[in-house]
Design an enzyme around this catalytic site. Structure first.
Site, PDB file in Angstrom:
ATOM      1  N   HIS A 161       0.830  -1.208   0.000  1.00 37.59           N
ATOM      2  CA  HIS A 161       0.000   0.000   0.000  1.00 37.59           C
ATOM      3  C   HIS A 161       0.865   1.258   0.000  1.00 37.59           C
ATOM      4  O   HIS A 161       2.065   1.189   0.223  1.00 37.59           O
ATOM      5  CB  HIS A 161      -0.978   0.025   1.185  1.00 37.59           C
ATOM      6  CG  HIS A 161      -0.349   0.108   2.552  1.00 37.59           C
ATOM      7  ND1 HIS A 161      -0.070  -0.994   3.323  1.00 37.59           N
ATOM      8  CD2 HIS A 161       0.054   1.171   3.290  1.00 37.59           C
ATOM      9  CE1 HIS A 161       0.455  -0.608   4.478  1.00 37.59           C
ATOM     10  NE2 HIS A 161       0.550   0.697   4.482  1.00 37.59           N
TER      11      HIS A 161
ATOM     12  N   GLU B 278      -3.673   3.985   2.224  1.00 38.33           N
ATOM     13  CA  GLU B 278      -3.815   4.302   3.650  1.00 38.33           C
ATOM     14  C   GLU B 278      -3.809   5.816   3.780  1.00 38.33           C
ATOM     15  O   GLU B 278      -2.999   6.493   3.137  1.00 38.33           O
ATOM     16  CB  GLU B 278      -2.622   3.691   4.423  1.00 38.33           C
ATOM     17  CG  GLU B 278      -2.650   3.991   5.918  1.00 38.33           C
ATOM     18  CD  GLU B 278      -1.464   3.362   6.661  1.00 38.33           C
ATOM     19  OE1 GLU B 278      -0.469   2.969   6.019  1.00 38.33           O
ATOM     20  OE2 GLU B 278      -1.547   3.274   7.904  1.00 38.33           O
TER      21      GLU B 278
HETATM   22 CO    CO Z   1       1.163   1.758   6.258  1.00 45.61          CO
END
Ligand code: CO
Length: 134
Positions: free
Chosen positions: A79, A130
């Protein structure tokens, strides 16, 4: 809305070996391991001048990165994390736009002790995103 790139996260099978790659082979500064049971991971951060790399190793039986490592046995980019000023305002704006927030939609405390949320990869160019309140 999004600000700085806080980190890029790489899922790994062996945190010790991966830390050695970054510390010894690449000559980077790497933090001590930190286990986050509520996220099912053990993490270290590689501290670069302009951002960080988060190395993630599964922790516990139901780690959210176990499946990823089954599909990517050598590890891989898991991510990216962008900073936002106000995570609740960011979440509400994204939800109003139809984006999917993972889990129960409430921020959890992340590896830096700050609130984080994850956004569905299908809504963001195939990349798990995120958000961290900076
Ligand atoms: Co992270």
């Amino acid at each position: 809305m999004i600000g700085r790139l806080n980190h890029v996260a790489i899922a790994v099978r062996n945190l010790e070996a991966s830390t050695a790659v970054y510390r010894n082979t690449l000559g980077a500064k790497v933090t001590a391991p930190d286990t986050l049971p509520e996220h099912g991971v053990t993490v270290v951060f590689v501290e670069l001048p302009n951002t960080k790399i988060e190395l993630l190793q599964p922790h516990g039986a139901n780690s959210p990165i176990a499946k990823f490592l089954e599909k990517n046995p050598d590890g891989g980019i898991h991510h990216v994390c962008y900073e936002v000023d106000d995570i609740i305002a960011a979440r509400d704006r994204l939800k109003a736009d139809g984006a999917r927030v993972l889990g129960d939609g409430e921020p959890k405390i992340g590896a830096h002790g700050k609130p984080v949320l994850f956004l569905h990869p299908k809504d963001f160019c195939g990349t798990l995103v995120e958000l961290e309140q900076a």
